[in-house]
Design an enzyme around this catalytic site. Structure first.
Site, short mmCIF file in Angstrom:
data_model
loop_
_atom_site.label_atom_id
_atom_site.label_comp_id
_atom_site.label_asym_id
_atom_site.label_seq_id
_atom_site.Cartn_x
_atom_site.Cartn_y
_atom_site.Cartn_z
N LYS A 177 -10.40 0.29 -2.55
CA LYS A 177 -10.26 0.02 -1.12
C LYS A 177 -10.55 1.27 -0.30
O LYS A 177 -9.72 2.17 -0.24
CB LYS A 177 -8.85 -0.50 -0.80
CG LYS A 177 -8.62 -0.77 0.71
CD LYS A 177 -7.22 -1.30 0.98
CE LYS A 177 -6.95 -1.42 2.47
NZ LYS A 177 -5.59 -1.94 2.77
N LYS B 67 -6.97 3.39 -3.24
CA LYS B 67 -7.41 3.36 -1.85
C LYS B 67 -7.67 4.78 -1.37
O LYS B 67 -6.91 5.70 -1.71
CB LYS B 67 -6.32 2.67 -1.02
CG LYS B 67 -6.55 2.61 0.48
CD LYS B 67 -5.39 1.86 1.14
CE LYS B 67 -5.44 1.95 2.66
NZ LYS B 67 -4.30 1.25 3.29
N ASP C 42 0.86 -1.18 0.00
CA ASP C 42 0.00 0.00 0.00
C ASP C 42 0.90 1.24 0.00
O ASP C 42 1.49 1.58 1.03
CB ASP C 42 -0.90 0.00 1.23
CG ASP C 42 -2.00 -1.06 1.18
OD1 ASP C 42 -1.77 -2.11 0.54
OD2 ASP C 42 -3.07 -0.84 1.77
#
Length: 283
Positions: A219, A183, A120
């Site tokens: 996400k 995300k 991430d």
């Protein structure tokens, strides 16, 4: 259990399979990570799952997410448990993304070397706020290369981007640079995952898919704490992107405390009573 509760329980179990069970605290230790991994492998008490005939369906969370320095701990525990659950790691100067480029790249390489299969990364918000989209693309391409075979989830930190236009542009740049997921947030900003921003990002994903034929995952993360919220997120994704995105391959929920509330709701649906928090295993 009545029909409504059957359906609700099914959706809650679906939500569990999409959770990146996360610990990103300054006091993380090896024992914290061990507990997190064990909870990810068995997210709902076995006796509850057995009562609804779901004990043998392989229900786990989608992944565990930790700091780079804790990746090795998670990998060792999961291997010892003969479980192939993915280990995700934040990187690239999380959460601010303001460290030197070489340091950010090295963080990615170290996490991958220790066994992380998902990274991430965070964008440099300065580049978005000043309209330097090509520079952002170049940075993300370098992160993509450093990830190698690992999946790259790009955190936009939407609470710091200022406008929906910037959110849309950042989403498109991240996808063009090779992100497997986009995300919403690090969870450390004042504003994290909101439904309005989610619609902007989901429509960017849809437009990108219509132009390229390539599906990118989504996400939301930060502030998602209740079972009810998880159902809203699933509904939003189903309506905006369709059933294909209702799987951990294309949808994740970044959360640390959400799982406890979902398990508590499943307990209620199965038994008719609410459990005290000390009756359910900690994550």
């Amino acid at each position: 259990m009545n029909l409504k509760k059957h359906w609700q329980t099914a959706w809650l179990l679906k939500a569990i399979t999409c959770i990146d069970l996360t610990t990103l605290a300054g006091d993380d230790t090896t024992s914290n990570v061990r507990r997190l991994c064990l909870k990810a492998i068995q997210p709902v008490r076995y006796d509850l799952l057995k009562k609804i005939d779901m004990h043998d369906k392989g229900i786990t969370t989608a992944a565990v997410c930790v700091y780079p320095s804790r990746v090795a701990d998670a990998v060792v525990l999961l291997k010892s448990a003969t479980n192939s659950l993915p280990v995700a790691s934040v990187a690239t100067g999380f959460p601010a993304g303001q460290t030197p480029m070489e340091a950010r790249l090295q963080e990615v390489r170290m996490a991958v070397a220790d066994g992380a299969t998902e990274i991430d990364v965070v964008i440099n918000r300065t580049l978005a706020l000043t309209g330097k989209w090509e520079a952002m693309y170049d940075e993300l391409r370098q992160f993509r290369e450093a990830c190698g075979e690992a999946h790259m989830k790009t955190i936009l930190a939407v609470g710091e981007l200022g406008t929906f236009t910037n959110v849309y542009k950042a989403s498109m740049v991240a996808m063009m640079a090779g992100s497997d997921f986009i995300k919403t947030s690090t969870g450390k900003e004042a504003v994290n995952a909101t439904y309005a921003v989610a619609i902007v990002m989901a429509r960017a994903i849809r437009n990108y898919y219509m132009c390229t034929g390539h599906k990118v995952g989504f996400k939301p993360a930060g502030g998602i704490r209740t079972a009810q919220e998880s159902l809203i997120w699933l509904s939003l994704i189903k309506e905006e992107l369709g059933n294909d995105w209702l799987s951990p391959h294309l949808f994740r929920l970044g959360a640390s405390s959400l799982l406890s509330d979902i398990e508590r709701q499943v307990y209620h649906n199965v038994t008719g009573q609410y459990a005290a928090y000390n009756e359910l295993p900690m994550a």
